[in-house]
Design an enzyme around this catalytic site. Structure first.
Site, PDB file in Angstrom:
ATOM      1  N   ARG A 158      41.878 -11.730 -11.599  1.00  0.00           N
ATOM      2  CA  ARG A 158      41.234 -10.396  -9.733  1.00  0.00           C
ATOM      3  C   ARG A 158      39.908 -10.949  -9.559  1.00  0.00           C
ATOM      4  NH1 ARG A 158      45.344  -9.895 -11.075  1.00  0.00           N
ATOM      5  NH2 ARG A 158      47.213  -8.367 -11.861  1.00  0.00           N
TER       6      ARG A 158
ATOM      7  N   SER B  81      46.215  -0.035  -9.247  1.00  0.00           N
ATOM      8  CA  SER B  81      44.669  -0.066 -10.328  1.00  0.00           C
ATOM      9  C   SER B  81      43.781   0.147 -10.389  1.00  0.00           C
ATOM     10  CB  SER B  81      45.060  -1.177 -11.491  1.00  0.00           C
ATOM     11  OG  SER B  81      46.842  -0.539 -12.143  1.00  0.00           O
TER      12      SER B  81
ATOM     13  N   GLU C  79      38.817  -2.611  -9.989  1.00  0.00           N
ATOM     14  CA  GLU C  79      39.190  -3.213  -9.272  1.00  0.00           C
ATOM     15  C   GLU C  79      39.001  -3.161  -7.825  1.00  0.00           C
ATOM     16  OE1 GLU C  79      42.964  -4.253 -10.838  1.00  0.00           O
ATOM     17  OE2 GLU C  79      43.982  -4.855  -9.081  1.00  0.00           O
TER      18      GLU C  79
HETATM   19  C1  LIG Z   1      51.069   1.045  -5.292  1.00  0.00           C
HETATM   20  C2  LIG Z   1      50.314  -0.019  -5.428  1.00  0.00           C
HETATM   21  C3  LIG Z   1      50.249  -0.673  -6.464  1.00  0.00           C
HETATM   22  C4  LIG Z   1      49.994  -2.080  -6.457  1.00  0.00           C
HETATM   23  N1  LIG Z   1      49.668  -2.789  -7.728  1.00  0.00           N
HETATM   24  C5  LIG Z   1      49.291  -3.665  -7.541  1.00  0.00           C
HETATM   25  C6  LIG Z   1      49.403  -4.760  -8.700  1.00  0.00           C
HETATM   26  O1  LIG Z   1      50.564  -4.819  -9.655  1.00  0.00           O
HETATM   27  N2  LIG Z   1      49.141  -5.836  -8.618  1.00  0.00           N
HETATM   28  C7  LIG Z   1      47.433  -6.571  -8.519  1.00  0.00           C
HETATM   29  O2  LIG Z   1      46.731  -7.692  -7.804  1.00  0.00           O
HETATM   30  N3  LIG Z   1      47.461  -5.380  -6.801  1.00  0.00           N
HETATM   31  C8  LIG Z   1      48.242  -4.425  -7.044  1.00  0.00           C
HETATM   32  N4  LIG Z   1      47.873  -3.136  -6.098  1.00  0.00           N
HETATM   33  C9  LIG Z   1      46.074  -3.235  -5.218  1.00  0.00           C
HETATM   34  C10 LIG Z   1      46.434  -4.004  -3.872  1.00  0.00           C
HETATM   35  O3  LIG Z   1      48.084  -4.125  -3.766  1.00  0.00           O
HETATM   36  C11 LIG Z   1      46.099  -6.171  -3.754  1.00  0.00           C
HETATM   37  O4  LIG Z   1      44.635  -6.155  -4.759  1.00  0.00           O
HETATM   38  C12 LIG Z   1      46.532  -6.656  -2.943  1.00  0.00           C
HETATM   39  O5  LIG Z   1      46.246  -7.948  -3.061  1.00  0.00           O
HETATM   40  C13 LIG Z   1      45.364  -6.534  -1.804  1.00  0.00           C
HETATM   41  O6  LIG Z   1      46.073  -6.972  -0.704  1.00  0.00           O
HETATM   42  P1  LIG Z   1      45.589  -5.872   0.925  1.00  0.00           P
HETATM   43  O7  LIG Z   1      45.839  -6.965   2.041  1.00  0.00           O
HETATM   44  O8  LIG Z   1      45.674  -4.110   0.549  1.00  0.00           O
HETATM   45  O9  LIG Z   1      43.546  -6.586   1.343  1.00  0.00           O
HETATM   46  P2  LIG Z   1      42.845  -4.707   1.378  1.00  0.00           P
HETATM   47  O10 LIG Z   1      43.051  -3.507   0.621  1.00  0.00           O
HETATM   48  O11 LIG Z   1      42.984  -4.431   3.067  1.00  0.00           O
HETATM   49  O12 LIG Z   1      41.726  -5.757   0.432  1.00  0.00           O
HETATM   50  C14 LIG Z   1      41.099  -6.086  -0.618  1.00  0.00           C
HETATM   51  C15 LIG Z   1      39.962  -7.054  -0.390  1.00  0.00           C
HETATM   52  O13 LIG Z   1      40.571  -8.186  -0.139  1.00  0.00           O
HETATM   53  C16 LIG Z   1      39.723  -8.577   0.920  1.00  0.00           C
HETATM   54  N5  LIG Z   1      41.098  -9.704   2.244  1.00  0.00           N
HETATM   55  C17 LIG Z   1      41.257  -9.056   3.122  1.00  0.00           C
HETATM   56  N6  LIG Z   1      42.343  -9.217   3.519  1.00  0.00           N
HETATM   57  C18 LIG Z   1      41.987 -10.499   3.287  1.00  0.00           C
HETATM   58  C19 LIG Z   1      41.756 -11.689   3.985  1.00  0.00           C
HETATM   59  N7  LIG Z   1      42.460 -12.356   5.224  1.00  0.00           N
HETATM   60  N8  LIG Z   1      41.156 -12.948   3.961  1.00  0.00           N
HETATM   61  C20 LIG Z   1      40.086 -12.893   2.611  1.00  0.00           C
HETATM   62  N9  LIG Z   1      39.257 -12.281   2.551  1.00  0.00           N
HETATM   63  C21 LIG Z   1      41.008 -10.281   2.389  1.00  0.00           C
HETATM   64  C22 LIG Z   1      38.900  -7.638   1.406  1.00  0.00           C
HETATM   65  O14 LIG Z   1      37.522  -7.890   2.688  1.00  0.00           O
HETATM   66  C23 LIG Z   1      39.033  -7.027  -0.060  1.00  0.00           C
HETATM   67  O15 LIG Z   1      37.753  -7.449  -0.495  1.00  0.00           O
HETATM   68  C24 LIG Z   1      48.377  -2.213  -6.335  1.00  0.00           C
HETATM   69  C25 LIG Z   1      48.130  -1.496  -4.990  1.00  0.00           C
HETATM   70  C26 LIG Z   1      48.615   0.009  -4.738  1.00  0.00           C
HETATM   71  C27 LIG Z   1      48.583   0.623  -3.867  1.00  0.00           C
END
Ligand SMILES: Cc1cc2nc3c(=O)[nH]c(=O)nc-3n(C[C@H](O)[C@H](O)[C@H](O)COP(=O)(O)OP(=O)(O)OC[C@H]3O[C@@H](n4cnc5c(N)ncnc54)[C@H](O)[C@@H]3O)c2cc1C
Length: 309
Positions: free
Chosen positions: A177, A227, A297
């Site tokens: 992560r 998570s 996380e």
């Molecule tokens: C129901 C559910 C299930 C999930 N299951 C998983 C799973 O199985 N595995 C897993 O790893 N995660 C899981 N997640 C967490 C999440 O989906 C991941 O961490 C995902 O990668 C976050 O992406 P996001 O675009 O939503 O990022 P955001 O939530 O918008 O941001 C997260 C972080 O990434 C940074 N960020 C976002 N976009 C960029 C970019 N373009 N460049 C640089 N930094 C950026 C932000 O600044 C922040 O620090 C889950 C979440 C939910 C709600």
């Protein structure tokens, strides 16, 4: 700092990019809590992202990048600064042989679906992760037997000074992560995935299987940020929380999910304070009883003060 002065300077330099005011972050995050961000911009080209970042870096105003908001909790006080959203406006996906090139705002599910359409294997694990491609690269998102590290060949990023930076393979320093993108606060613009030719039916079957396991185990019908805690080495956060008797434990409208103790769900009325207090409570109880300190996380974004008027 004065709001009016900031808005005028921004419009002068970035006239084509809309500056949204007072944006409710509960509408932009999957856990649906949090106050307003002062501003949000959503550029629609890589160059405009670069120009926004270069402008904001030179201006004394906090800013942060978000993707789909599926790993973020904003405080009830909101965010005193500018959110740069990399989302649907930057979501082109192209297939080039066994490679997929996706803009960072493309949803991971859409990229995984594109891989399926072209019988490319490697992204099955990602089809149920509700993030953007850029967010997933930043977080080295993973599930079941896969993580971004295994499939990302190259990324195009921009740094805080507005310089484009290409990272290849190990230069990403991916770990659990975590990534160099996160470490150095780079903004991911584009991701090249290196996949392999596979059997379409087998790819579909694996996606179906993983997604039905997800539906069975996770509270997907309620707002959450996935998570909440990282997996402690050799253990599972959800099991530790369950063993401490915290299944279903609630503070206000935030609850340790009955279905999966690693998730905190918004039962409908949660404030960010409820969620954050519950995170702290769970950390404290698990630490007292087991000696393990659970590390979040999710990213918690605090309130801050900035403007004079
Ligand atoms: C129901 C559910 C299930 C999930 N299951 C998983 C799973 O199985 N595995 C897993 O790893 N995660 C899981 N997640 C967490 C999440 O989906 C991941 O961490 C995902 O990668 C976050 O992406 P996001 O675009 O939503 O990022 P955001 O939530 O918008 O941001 C997260 C972080 O990434 C940074 N960020 C976002 N976009 C960029 C970019 N373009 N460049 C640089 N930094 C950026 C932000 O600044 C922040 O620090 C889950 C979440 C939910 C709600």
């Amino acid at each position: 700092m004065r709001v009016k002065e900031f808005m005028e300077s921004f419009q002068k330099v970035l006239g084509g990019v809309t500056l949204q005011r007072d944006v409710p972050m509960k509408k932009y995050t999957s856990i649906a809590v949090g106050g307003n961000a002062d501003f949000m911009v959503e550029p629609d080209s890589l160059e405009k992202v670069r120009d926004c970042i270069a402008f904001l870096s030179a201006y004394p105003v906090p800013f942060m990048v978000m993707g789909n908001g599926s790993n973020l909790i904003f405080s009830d006080e909101g965010y005193r600064g500018v959110i740069v959203k990399i989302g649907p406006r930057l979501s082109k996906i192209e297939v080039d042989g066994t490679r997929i090139v996706a803009e960072a705002g493309a949803s991971l599910a859409a990229v995984a679906h594109k891989a399926l359409e072209h019988s490319l294997t490697g992204l099955e694990f990602a089809s149920g992760i509700p993030g953007s491609t850029g967010g997933a690269a930043c977080m080295n998102a993973g599930a079941y037997d896969g993580e971004m590290k295994q499939v990302i060949e190259e990324t195009l990023n921009v740094d805080k000074e507005g310089r484009f930076i290409t990272l290849k393979g190990e230069e990403h320093s991916f770990s659990y992560r975590h990534s160099r993108i996160q470490q150095e606060g780079l903004i991911c613009l584009k991701v090249v995935f290196a996949l392999e030719k596979g059997d379409k039916n087998a790819i579909q079957a694996k996606m179906n299987d993983l997604n039905s396991r997800r539906r069975e185990k996770q509270p997907l019908n309620m707002p959450s940020a996935g998570s909440v805690f990282k997996r402690p080495p050799g253990q599972f956060a959800g099991k530790l929380i369950d063993d401490c008797g915290l299944r279903g434990y609630a503070i206000g409208g935030a609850q340790v999910s009955d279905k999966h103790c690693g998730f905190i769900v918004n039962t409908g009325t949660a404030t960010a304070a409820d969620v954050i207090n519950l995170i702290r409570y769970v950390q404290q109880k698990v630490y007292e009883r087991t000696g393990t300190l659970l590390e979040p996380e999710v990213k918690i974004i605090g309130g801050n003060t900035l403007w004079n008027s």
